[in-house]
Design a protein around this motif. Structure first.
Motif, PDB file in Angstrom:
ATOM      1  N   HIS A   1       0.813  -1.210   0.000  1.00 45.10           N
ATOM      2  CA  HIS A   1       0.000   0.000   0.000  1.00 45.10           C
ATOM      3  C   HIS A   1       0.851   1.266   0.000  1.00 45.10           C
ATOM      4  CE1 HIS A   1      -3.050  -2.917   1.130  1.00 45.10           C
ATOM      5  NE2 HIS A   1      -2.341  -3.231   2.203  1.00 45.10           N
ATOM      6  N   VAL A   2       0.190   2.377  -0.308  1.00 45.22           N
ATOM      7  CA  VAL A   2       0.823   3.680  -0.109  1.00 45.22           C
ATOM      8  C   VAL A   2       1.028   3.860   1.393  1.00 45.22           C
ATOM      9  CG1 VAL A   2      -0.221   4.709  -2.163  1.00 45.22           C
ATOM     10  CG2 VAL A   2      -1.442   4.823   0.010  1.00 45.22           C
TER      11      VAL A   2
ATOM     12  N   TYR B   1       0.655   4.554   5.148  1.00 45.72           N
ATOM     13  CA  TYR B   1      -0.589   4.658   5.916  1.00 45.72           C
ATOM     14  C   TYR B   1      -0.285   4.876   7.396  1.00 45.72           C
ATOM     15  CZ  TYR B   1       0.443  -0.332   6.655  1.00 45.72           C
ATOM     16  OH  TYR B   1       1.051  -1.526   6.969  1.00 45.72           O
TER      17      TYR B   1
ATOM     18  N   LYS C   1     -10.150  -0.132   6.118  1.00 46.23           N
ATOM     19  CA  LYS C   1      -9.476  -0.568   4.898  1.00 46.23           C
ATOM     20  C   LYS C   1      -8.201   0.266   4.719  1.00 46.23           C
ATOM     21  CE  LYS C   1     -13.867  -1.735   2.657  1.00 46.23           C
ATOM     22  NZ  LYS C   1     -14.785  -1.410   1.530  1.00 46.23           N
ATOM     23  N   PRO C   2      -7.218  -0.249   3.987  1.00 43.23           N
ATOM     24  CA  PRO C   2      -5.970   0.501   3.780  1.00 43.23           C
ATOM     25  C   PRO C   2      -6.198   1.916   3.256  1.00 43.23           C
ATOM     26  CG  PRO C   2      -5.726  -1.735   2.985  1.00 43.23           C
ATOM     27  CD  PRO C   2      -7.166  -1.583   3.357  1.00 43.23           C
ATOM     28  N   GLU C   3      -7.161   2.058   2.339  1.00 41.83           N
ATOM     29  CA  GLU C   3      -7.412   3.387   1.767  1.00 41.83           C
ATOM     30  C   GLU C   3      -8.017   4.350   2.786  1.00 41.83           C
ATOM     31  OE1 GLU C   3     -10.635   0.532   0.085  1.00 41.83           O
ATOM     32  OE2 GLU C   3      -8.483   0.504   0.567  1.00 41.83           O
ATOM     33  N   ASP C   4      -8.582   3.802   3.882  1.00 41.97           N
ATOM     34  CA  ASP C   4      -9.156   4.657   4.923  1.00 41.97           C
ATOM     35  C   ASP C   4      -8.088   5.295   5.804  1.00 41.97           C
ATOM     36  OD1 ASP C   4     -11.734   4.028   4.092  1.00 41.97           O
ATOM     37  OD2 ASP C   4     -11.864   2.288   5.432  1.00 41.97           O
TER      38      ASP C   4
ATOM     39  N   CYS D   1      -4.711   5.831   4.686  1.00 37.84           N
ATOM     40  CA  CYS D   1      -3.518   6.263   3.939  1.00 37.84           C
ATOM     41  C   CYS D   1      -3.152   7.687   4.323  1.00 37.84           C
ATOM     42  CB  CYS D   1      -3.750   6.134   2.438  1.00 37.84           C
ATOM     43  SG  CYS D   1      -4.941   7.284   1.740  1.00 37.84           S
TER      44      CYS D   1
ATOM     45  N   LYS E   1      -2.461   9.939  -0.814  1.00 34.74           N
ATOM     46  CA  LYS E   1      -3.051   9.132  -1.874  1.00 34.74           C
ATOM     47  C   LYS E   1      -2.075   8.995  -3.040  1.00 34.74           C
ATOM     48  CE  LYS E   1      -7.833  10.298  -0.728  1.00 34.74           C
ATOM     49  NZ  LYS E   1      -9.110  10.879  -1.214  1.00 34.74           N
ATOM     50  N   PRO E   2      -2.239   7.955  -3.854  1.00 33.31           N
ATOM     51  CA  PRO E   2      -1.342   7.772  -5.007  1.00 33.31           C
ATOM     52  C   PRO E   2      -1.286   9.004  -5.900  1.00 33.31           C
ATOM     53  CG  PRO E   2      -2.684   5.811  -4.683  1.00 33.31           C
ATOM     54  CD  PRO E   2      -3.213   6.846  -3.731  1.00 33.31           C
ATOM     55  N   GLU E   3      -2.419   9.693  -6.045  1.00 34.37           N
ATOM     56  CA  GLU E   3      -2.465  10.880  -6.894  1.00 34.37           C
ATOM     57  C   GLU E   3      -1.549  11.984  -6.362  1.00 34.37           C
ATOM     58  OE1 GLU E   3      -5.800   8.295  -7.151  1.00 34.37           O
ATOM     59  OE2 GLU E   3      -5.327   9.614  -5.439  1.00 34.37           O
TER      60      GLU E   3
END
Length: 497
Positions: A139-140, A142, A154-157, A159, A162-164
């Motif tokens: 993951h990015v 976190y 979740k991992p995106e919660d 981070c 963000k990748p962007e």
């Protein structure tokens, strides 16, 4: 908006810390530094720039004018449209853009906050060459502190960027890319997938890994460690409605106990095998330390000063934990939280200097003994001012961020030394615990307030002076003490009393 008066000058800034939204009006102001009351982040009131972590972002500043004894604050309409709540707006430092004509490569090994802060600082300080973050993670970067707090995220919660964001900064992120060796002579890193990458400057920020059990049955299924979002979700799934044994007294362990105590239907058990990561005195000699008392009152059971002798299984899965005294505990899931070791095995046989635990030795510039090689975060041992320059490894998020920032400055030949006061925090059953400084080797404590009423401030004393402080429900006292220690002022035991 937070309006600050320093001497005869007024400043207007965002009123909430960009880290977790703490009200900065309750923080500590000393000179031109404003320190967050919750987690110790510091901001310059003139510029809003971050001066001490864990916040990644800066505060917005607003124009202030004084006319006829009245203070006016002006904010652009554009700012108001960026967020529904002006107070929660944040500001990022200006950064340089990637320039393909600059052929220099900064290779950062690791995907945690140390590597992230290094990458961001390089761009903020004008570096236009290539920046690569290579990590074995999926993951990015976190927020690892949340893994034991809210285990269904979740991992995106969680981070941090963000990748962007990384793409916009020209920061290459190579995931599932584990370094296996480094050729310092050729300035080249070799990876597990067979590839390699040359560098001009190298940062090693590979973090640490959980210590493993050395008892029969340690390889059974459902014996877990907590290091990734996947681990967190797995433990939550396996332990719901089951008996869980936690081995170790680290903050990972106590945080997991908090989850268990807060969730009815969990049959959790606590096994204590080492000293607490942060020691709290007790009112009486036969009492558990306060954090453990809080958990015990919620049904968590402790087994103190004992050892695990064996894990027994059924159908390949753990079923029972056997203590040295012979007592057997039902165990559907076992979480191992007995400390960590640096991720530095891939450096074995090289000329880089490490201590007997494998931590890389660095100076206050985060420089190793190898030219053009720096290290930061959990993987290092560094000189600590509060320990009179003695080395230590401090596994705190804020410290890792400070390391990454200083490493970047010195990769750019800025000649900047590390100057930070370690700051740690946690929450247990709705109670906020803060800790600042370095209490290693303390010989005495001074307690203000009441342990029994769960509102107190503890000073940790070494050689007659305060080297650390911890509090429960006493904000912003630990932030104030951190700022005093940062200024270089010593607090004697008599002053603490």
């Amino acid at each position: 908006v937070l309006l600050v008066r320093n001497k005869m000058e007024f400043r207007a800034l965002g009123s909430k810390c960009p880290h977790y939204g703490a009200p900065l009006s309750k923080g500590v102001l000393r000179g031109e530094r404003l320190r967050c009351p919750w987690h110790g982040a510091c901001f310059n009131i003139k510029t809003g720039d971050i001066e001490e972590y864990p916040s990644l972002d800066c505060l917005p500043c607003f124009k202030v004018t004084v006319e006829d004894g009245k203070v006016f604050v002006t904010a652009k309409k554009k700012v108001l449209t960026l967020t529904a709540d002006l107070e929660s707006s944040v500001r990022m430092k200006d950064t340089s853009k990637r320039c393909l004509l600059n052929r220099d490569t900064m290779l950062l090994l690791g995907g945690g906050v140390a590597a992230l802060l290094c990458a961001e600082t390089l761009r903020q300080e004008g570096f236009t060459g290539r920046i690569i973050m290579a990590t074995k993670e999926k993951h990015v970067p976190y927020d690892k502190s949340k893994l034991s707090k809210e285990m269904n995220l979740k991992p995106e919660d969680i981070c941090l960027r963000k990748p962007e964001f990384l793409d916009a900064q020209g920061i290459e992120l190579w995931t599932e890319k584990e370094a296996v060796s480094v050729d310092f002579q050729k300035q080249k890193v070799h990876f597990m997938d067979g590839s390699s990458q040359k560098y001009n400057q190298l940062l090693i920020a590979t973090g640490s890994h959980s210590s493993s059990l050395k008892v029969p049955g340690a390889d059974l299924q459902n014996v877990c460690t907590l290091q990734t979002p996947e681990d967190s979700s797995k433990i939550l799934h396996l332990a719901t409605g089951k008996n869980l044994v936690i081995i170790g007294a680290s903050f990972i362990g106590t945080r997991l106990e908090w989850v268990s105590a807060a969730c009815p239907g969990f049959g959790w058990v606590r096994l204590f095998l080492q000293q607490c990561s942060l020691e709290f005195p007790s009112e009486y000699s036969n009492q558990l330390p306060l954090p453990f008392q809080m958990l015990q009152n919620k049904g968590v059971k402790f087994y103190m000063k004992t050892e695990l002798s064996e894990l027994k299984g059924k159908d390949g899965k753990v079923a029972e934990a056997v203590l040295a005294c012979g007592e057997k505990l039902p165990a559907d899931v076992v979480v191992v939280a007995i400390g960590v070791f640096p991720n530095s095995a891939f450096l074995k046989g090289t000329a880089i200097t490490r201590d007997d635990k494998g931590a890389i030795l660095v100076d206050l510039h985060m420089q190793t003994n190898i030219p053009n090689v720096f290290a930061a975060g959990d993987v290092v041992s560094f000189p600590v001012a509060l320990l009179n320059g003695d080395r230590s490894s401090i596994h705190h998020q804020q410290v890792a961020e400070a390391h990454g920032h200083i490493a970047a400055l010195n990769m750019l030949k800025k000649g900047k030394e590390l100057h930070t006061v370690p700051f740690f925090w946690t929450t247990m059953l709705g109670k906020s615990i803060r800790y600042a400084g370095c209490g290693k080797g303390y010989t005495d404590t001074v307690v203000k307030g009441s342990l029994e009423q769960q509102k107190f401030l503890i000073f940790y004393i070494r050689d007659g002076f305060v080297t650390a402080a911890a509090s429960l429900n006493c904000d912003p006292m630990v932030s104030l003490i951190a700022e005093v220690l940062w200024s270089g002022k010593q607090i004697s035991k008599e002053e603490a009393e």
